[in-house]
Design a protein around this motif. Structure first.
Motif, PDB file in Angstrom:
ATOM      1  N   LEU A   1       1.338   6.152  -7.315  1.00  0.00           N
ATOM      2  CA  LEU A   1       0.198   6.926  -7.811  1.00  0.00           C
ATOM      3  C   LEU A   1       0.456   8.426  -7.687  1.00  0.00           C
ATOM      4  O   LEU A   1       0.078   9.207  -8.571  1.00  0.00           O
ATOM      5  CB  LEU A   1      -1.069   6.533  -7.042  1.00  0.00           C
ATOM      6  CG  LEU A   1      -1.604   5.125  -7.311  1.00  0.00           C
ATOM      7  CD1 LEU A   1      -2.715   4.768  -6.328  1.00  0.00           C
ATOM      8  CD2 LEU A   1      -2.110   5.008  -8.754  1.00  0.00           C
ATOM      9  N   TRP A   2       1.093   8.817  -6.593  1.00  0.00           N
ATOM     10  CA  TRP A   2       1.431  10.232  -6.412  1.00  0.00           C
ATOM     11  C   TRP A   2       2.438  10.695  -7.468  1.00  0.00           C
ATOM     12  O   TRP A   2       2.289  11.766  -8.058  1.00  0.00           O
ATOM     13  CB  TRP A   2       1.986  10.443  -4.999  1.00  0.00           C
ATOM     14  CG  TRP A   2       2.532  11.810  -4.762  1.00  0.00           C
ATOM     15  CD1 TRP A   2       1.842  12.990  -4.755  1.00  0.00           C
ATOM     16  CD2 TRP A   2       3.898  12.139  -4.491  1.00  0.00           C
ATOM     17  NE1 TRP A   2       2.694  14.043  -4.500  1.00  0.00           N
ATOM     18  CE2 TRP A   2       3.968  13.543  -4.330  1.00  0.00           C
ATOM     19  CE3 TRP A   2       5.071  11.392  -4.353  1.00  0.00           C
ATOM     20  CZ2 TRP A   2       5.160  14.197  -4.051  1.00  0.00           C
ATOM     21  CZ3 TRP A   2       6.247  12.051  -4.067  1.00  0.00           C
ATOM     22  CH2 TRP A   2       6.296  13.436  -3.924  1.00  0.00           C
ATOM     23  N   ARG A   3       3.432   9.871  -7.736  1.00  0.00           N
ATOM     24  CA  ARG A   3       4.434  10.242  -8.737  1.00  0.00           C
ATOM     25  C   ARG A   3       3.810  10.330 -10.131  1.00  0.00           C
ATOM     26  O   ARG A   3       4.258  11.112 -10.963  1.00  0.00           O
ATOM     27  CB  ARG A   3       5.585   9.232  -8.740  1.00  0.00           C
ATOM     28  CG  ARG A   3       6.516   9.346  -7.529  1.00  0.00           C
ATOM     29  CD  ARG A   3       7.662   8.366  -7.646  1.00  0.00           C
ATOM     30  NE  ARG A   3       8.596   8.476  -6.532  1.00  0.00           N
ATOM     31  CZ  ARG A   3       9.613   9.327  -6.466  1.00  0.00           C
ATOM     32  NH1 ARG A   3       9.824  10.153  -7.469  1.00  0.00           N
ATOM     33  NH2 ARG A   3      10.411   9.350  -5.426  1.00  0.00           N
ATOM     34  N   LYS A   4       2.794   9.520 -10.379  1.00  0.00           N
ATOM     35  CA  LYS A   4       2.124   9.561 -11.683  1.00  0.00           C
ATOM     36  C   LYS A   4       1.096  10.685 -11.782  1.00  0.00           C
ATOM     37  O   LYS A   4       0.507  10.898 -12.842  1.00  0.00           O
ATOM     38  CB  LYS A   4       1.414   8.224 -11.937  1.00  0.00           C
ATOM     39  CG  LYS A   4       2.348   7.041 -12.109  1.00  0.00           C
ATOM     40  CD  LYS A   4       1.538   5.758 -12.250  1.00  0.00           C
ATOM     41  CE  LYS A   4       2.437   4.537 -12.355  1.00  0.00           C
ATOM     42  NZ  LYS A   4       1.645   3.275 -12.405  1.00  0.00           N
ATOM     43  N   GLY A   5       0.861  11.392 -10.664  1.00  0.00           N
ATOM     44  CA  GLY A   5      -0.130  12.458 -10.665  1.00  0.00           C
ATOM     45  C   GLY A   5      -1.540  11.974 -10.417  1.00  0.00           C
ATOM     46  O   GLY A   5      -2.503  12.738 -10.576  1.00  0.00           O
ATOM     47  N   GLU A   6      -1.686  10.698 -10.027  1.00  0.00           N
ATOM     48  CA  GLU A   6      -3.010  10.141  -9.772  1.00  0.00           C
ATOM     49  C   GLU A   6      -3.425  10.283  -8.310  1.00  0.00           C
ATOM     50  O   GLU A   6      -4.501   9.847  -7.914  1.00  0.00           O
ATOM     51  CB  GLU A   6      -3.040   8.672 -10.199  1.00  0.00           C
ATOM     52  CG  GLU A   6      -2.787   8.492 -11.695  1.00  0.00           C
ATOM     53  CD  GLU A   6      -2.734   7.030 -12.112  1.00  0.00           C
ATOM     54  OE1 GLU A   6      -3.321   6.189 -11.390  1.00  0.00           O
ATOM     55  OE2 GLU A   6      -2.113   6.732 -13.148  1.00  0.00           O
TER      56      GLU A   6
ATOM     57  N   GLU B   1       0.824  -1.206   0.000  1.00  0.00           N
ATOM     58  CA  GLU B   1       0.000   0.000   0.000  1.00  0.00           C
ATOM     59  C   GLU B   1       0.857   1.255   0.000  1.00  0.00           C
ATOM     60  O   GLU B   1       0.546   2.231  -0.693  1.00  0.00           O
ATOM     61  CB  GLU B   1      -0.924  -0.005   1.222  1.00  0.00           C
ATOM     62  CG  GLU B   1      -1.935   1.132   1.219  1.00  0.00           C
ATOM     63  CD  GLU B   1      -2.828   1.112   2.444  1.00  0.00           C
ATOM     64  OE1 GLU B   1      -3.819   1.863   2.463  1.00  0.00           O
ATOM     65  OE2 GLU B   1      -2.531   0.357   3.393  1.00  0.00           O
ATOM     66  N   VAL B   2       1.932   1.235   0.769  1.00  0.00           N
ATOM     67  CA  VAL B   2       2.841   2.388   0.798  1.00  0.00           C
ATOM     68  C   VAL B   2       3.448   2.608  -0.582  1.00  0.00           C
ATOM     69  O   VAL B   2       3.468   3.739  -1.099  1.00  0.00           O
ATOM     70  CB  VAL B   2       3.954   2.172   1.845  1.00  0.00           C
ATOM     71  CG1 VAL B   2       5.038   3.253   1.717  1.00  0.00           C
ATOM     72  CG2 VAL B   2       3.370   2.197   3.257  1.00  0.00           C
ATOM     73  N   ARG B   3       3.926   1.547  -1.199  1.00  0.00           N
ATOM     74  CA  ARG B   3       4.556   1.670  -2.510  1.00  0.00           C
ATOM     75  C   ARG B   3       3.549   2.104  -3.575  1.00  0.00           C
ATOM     76  O   ARG B   3       3.868   2.896  -4.459  1.00  0.00           O
ATOM     77  CB  ARG B   3       5.230   0.354  -2.901  1.00  0.00           C
ATOM     78  CG  ARG B   3       6.380  -0.037  -1.966  1.00  0.00           C
ATOM     79  CD  ARG B   3       7.210  -1.171  -2.554  1.00  0.00           C
ATOM     80  NE  ARG B   3       6.408  -2.365  -2.775  1.00  0.00           N
ATOM     81  CZ  ARG B   3       6.213  -3.325  -1.875  1.00  0.00           C
ATOM     82  NH1 ARG B   3       6.745  -3.214  -0.670  1.00  0.00           N
ATOM     83  NH2 ARG B   3       5.490  -4.391  -2.158  1.00  0.00           N
ATOM     84  N   GLN B   4       2.335   1.579  -3.483  1.00  0.00           N
ATOM     85  CA  GLN B   4       1.312   1.945  -4.463  1.00  0.00           C
ATOM     86  C   GLN B   4       0.945   3.419  -4.360  1.00  0.00           C
ATOM     87  O   GLN B   4       0.796   4.100  -5.380  1.00  0.00           O
ATOM     88  CB  GLN B   4       0.068   1.079  -4.261  1.00  0.00           C
ATOM     89  CG  GLN B   4       0.202  -0.347  -4.785  1.00  0.00           C
ATOM     90  CD  GLN B   4      -1.038  -1.179  -4.521  1.00  0.00           C
ATOM     91  OE1 GLN B   4      -1.847  -0.865  -3.641  1.00  0.00           O
ATOM     92  NE2 GLN B   4      -1.203  -2.258  -5.283  1.00  0.00           N
TER      93      GLN B   4
END
Length: 763
Positions: free
Chosen positions: A450-455, A443-446
């Motif tokens: 997602l944050w790095r992808k702008g999602e 969950e932490v990695r996901q």
């Protein structure tokens, strides 16, 4: 042999997108069966060989691929399985192989330490009470596979007998010759089977020759290799050294082998000087390591071609081979996937595939090809980067110039600081803490991805990080730890995280390299002057501190480790770059202190691994490292407690330098090697705070309470109990949540029993 030829010494195992790591972890998790796992590994192995074949490499290594570690492979090949594991005889089963590396609920894994002065970790073979026996000829298997599947006449790679034994443990070092002689018949059997299988050349790696050896050890080399030559006269042995020069040059090049591999990148010019002044035997081939196998900068074609020209004049074209300085496992696989690196920087980089191209270009030029346009483009790219603004920051340069006239800030004596800190924190006897990180769950990695992808918005991501931090602050309170950490959930890697926030660094998308087992890291590229761009860790640390009355440590990575675990620029000295990093970290330390953080841990796990292989160069390196650490940490108040952490290295030789760091508390990994380090403290009085890791975090097993008490007892027989801290041996990032909590609870209970046992008045 006509003309100059090309060679490689080893290729990255992990795949272009870490397919190797993913297969390993899927197999360990029971998501794929052994058959599918082995087929995936074979596909990766053959793909790597095919790429080298297509590149045009003449001598392609086989048996450099591994399922975990090549030193472990060698131990398993000889059936060297410690008694605590359930193994009787014959080929070591895959389940046992991985238990040796990872442990099981009933047996501690084999000790792990650094591969010479690199960031690769190998598993230390245990020889005590064991009789080696050849249970599997791995080199022959992989030679046959390459030949049958791809038509490649491979060059089998074997870790040499003397290096293997010297890297092992469990025997009296005075019995080195006797122990080596037990392995010689087994090596002869391997080599003979290779010869009978049609092998022409065998690469026998003896990097121990690049360390400081005794005259007796050199004589042992002579005896062993004379025996090989006497009993295997038709086999060509390629004796390979790397990572530094060879001290006993005349003796080494006189060994009865057909080729000698020397490192001309990390030798300080000494290997070349030996050849120019003492010559090179007319009956041997020189394999010249002229392409840097440990850094990602492109070769300077003009300088390298000039070096090869000198070698060619002294050796002759029919006896010269062009190759990397060492195995390419220390660099990422390929640049072709890196689409976001600025063009100027990318033109100056070379990963494994590009280094093979460099080997081919230089080989072709020596054989008469015209690559003038390629050489000119290479020259222009290097000059343009060196002249760029990012490499010539006036403010940073002035700061460095000032260092020439000032020594790092010196704090008051430890006794003065210790008194101030005891009054400030009121910690119990034998305080408990952790090293820094807590489990980075899926969950932490996901959420980070997602944050790095702008999602995920920054607000959403920060809220998630705060929730994880609060959860683990509450868990630490429940467990009963004395000094907390915030858990580092916002961080990807302990070096990459800081590199992303400092100026002068750049990052790759797929620039992974193996650190140990399935653990891969993505080292930053230090390509410009290092600048501090603002607080990096203050927000998360202060948030955690506001959740509890217990002290929360600020967590930083030290200047030596950031340097050693990055791909540093080569136009400045090691000292200059380390000091640039230290100046930036000093500002972060001061920012944490100003924000009310009273304990700050500046980790230096890579300090020992950067130690030069030659003992005569140790003092210079250690002075540079100590000065950089003190520069980063030396400006704080007495009551601000500076911690540091080191792991997975042999520290016995540098105890005085560890002391000279002047940290208030140091934690050192010793869960698998308590005895070795304890002997050092018997001879050296250490009076600052110290925590010796009481359990191994790289194994999924939860340690027994008795085991931890035993580890504590061993340490407290040597160290003053009043300075002793209790902690795991490293960060807990890679562990599962349940096992982490359970293990820490056992650790705290063991600490309580130790307090009772020593009958201290705990206030």
């Amino acid at each position: 042999m006509a003309g100059v030829r090309s060679s490689n010494l080893g290729y990255p195992r992990i795949g272009e997108k870490r397919e190797w790591k993913k297969a390993l972890e899927a197999f360990w998790a029971g998501k794929i069966e052994e058959g599918e796992f082995q087929q995936t590994m074979k596909t990766l192995r053959l793909h790597s060989l095919e790429k080298q074949k297509q590149a045009g490499i003449d001598f392609i290594p086989v048996n450099d691929f591994t399922l975990y570690d090549h030193v472990l492979d060698t131990a398993a090949m000889f059936g060297l399985v410690p008694e605590r594991f359930s193994y009787k005889e014959g080929k070591v089963p895959l389940s046992t192989y991985f238990e040796l590396a990872r442990g099981n609920q009933g047996a501690v894994a084999m000790e792990m330490t650094k591969w010479f002065n690199t960031n690769y970790h190998y598993l230390v073979p245990e020889l005590s009470g064991q009789t080696p026996n050849l249970v599997e000829n791995r080199p022959l298997h992989y030679y046959q596979e390459a030949k049958e599947e791809l038509g490649i006449e491979g060059k089998p790679v074997i870790l040499g007998p003397i290096t293997f034994v010297k890297l092992s443990k469990g025997y009296d070092k005075e019995q080195l010759k006797e122990v080596v002689q037990k392995f010689v018949p087994l090596y002869k059997k391997i080599l003979n089977e290779l010869k009978e299988g049609g092998v022409e050349w065998v690469q026998v790696d003896e990097p121990i020759l690049s360390t400081t050896l005794s005259r007796e050890e050199i004589e042992l080399f002579k005896e062993v290799y004379e025996e090989f030559q006497r009993d295997l006269p038709e086999l060509n042995i390629w004796l390979q050294t790397y990572f530094d020069s060879v001290d006993y040059y005349k003796e080494v090049v006189s060994l009865p082998v057909q080729a000698i591999g020397l490192d001309f990148i990390h030798d300080g010019g000494r290997n070349l000087q030996h050849i120019l002044s003492e010559g090179f035997p007319e009956n041997k081939v020189l394999a010249a390591g002229v392409i840097n196998g440990r850094n990602i900068w492109c070769a300077n074609y003009a300088e390298t071609y000039q070096l090869l020209g000198e070698l060619l004049r002294n050796v002759g074209s029919g006896r010269l081979i062009v190759q990397p300085s060492c195995s390419l496992l220390h660099v990422p696989v390929t640049l072709k996937l890196e689409e976001e690196i600025p063009q100027l920087l990318k033109q100056n980089l070379a990963f494994a595939d590009e280094k093979l191209t460099e080997v081919i270009h230089l080989t072709e030029c020596l054989n008469g090809a015209d690559h003038e346009a390629i050489f000119l483009e290479n020259k222009n790219s290097i000059e343009k980067l060196n002249q760029s603004e990012i490499r010539n920051n006036t403010q940073v340069r002035k700061g460095l110039e000032q260092l020439l006239f000032e020594k790092p800030s010196k704090r008051d004596s430890f006794d003065v600081r210790d008194a101030a800190q005891k009054e400030a924190y009121q910690l119990p006897f034998l305080p408990t803490t952790t090293i820094g990180s807590f489990p980075q769950t899926k969950e932490v990695r996901q959420n980070r991805a997602l944050w790095r992808k702008g999602e995920r918005t920054t607000e959403q991501y920060e809220a998630f990080i705060q929730a994880e931090t609060e959860k683990w602050v509450r868990l630490q309170e429940e467990i009963g730890l004395d000094v907390f950490v915030h858990g580092e959930f916002e961080r990807n890697d302990m070096v990459e995280f800081f590199g992303e926030k400092l100026g002068g660094f750049h990052f790759t998308k797929f620039g992974w390299v193996q650190s140990y087992g399935s653990r891969c890291v993505k080292p930053p590229i230090i390509f410009g002057d290092v600048t501090y761009n603002g607080p990096m860790t203050v927000k998360e640390t202060v948030y955690a501190q506001n959740l509890t009355e217990k002290p929360v440590k600020g967590m930083l990575t030290g200047p030596v480790t950031i340097y050693n675990w990055s791909f540093p620029r080569q136009d400045l000295s090691k000292e200059q770059v380390m000091n640039q990093i230290a100046l930036a970290l000093q500002k972060e330390v001061e920012a944490l202190e100003a924000a009310g953080i009273g304990m700050i841990q500046v980790d230096e796990p890579a300090l020992r691994e950067g130690l030069p292989l030659k003992k005569e160069h140790w003092e210079t390196y250690l002075q540079i490292a100590v000065n950089a650490f003190q520069l980063a940490t030396g400006s704080v108040k007495n009551q601000t407690q500076i911690h540091t952490h080191m792991c997975y290295s042999n520290f016995e030789d540098i105890i005085e330098s560890i002391d000279a760091l002047d940290a208030d508390v140091i934690s050192i990994e010793t869960s698998k090697s308590h005895g070795e380090l304890m002997r050092s403290f018997e001879d050296y009085t250490y009076n600052k705070g110290i925590g010796l890791g009481v359990y191994d975090i790289h194994s999924p097993r939860v340690p027994a309470e008795e085991e931890l008490i035993q580890n504590m007892d061993r340490a407290l027989r040597v160290l003053d109990p009043s300075i002793f801290w209790i902690n795991p041996d490293c960060g807990l990032k890679t562990r599962g949540e349940t096992e982490t909590v359970d293990a820490l609870k056992v650790m705290v209970m063991a600490a309580k029993k130790a307090r009772e046992k020593f009958s201290f008045n705990i206030q």
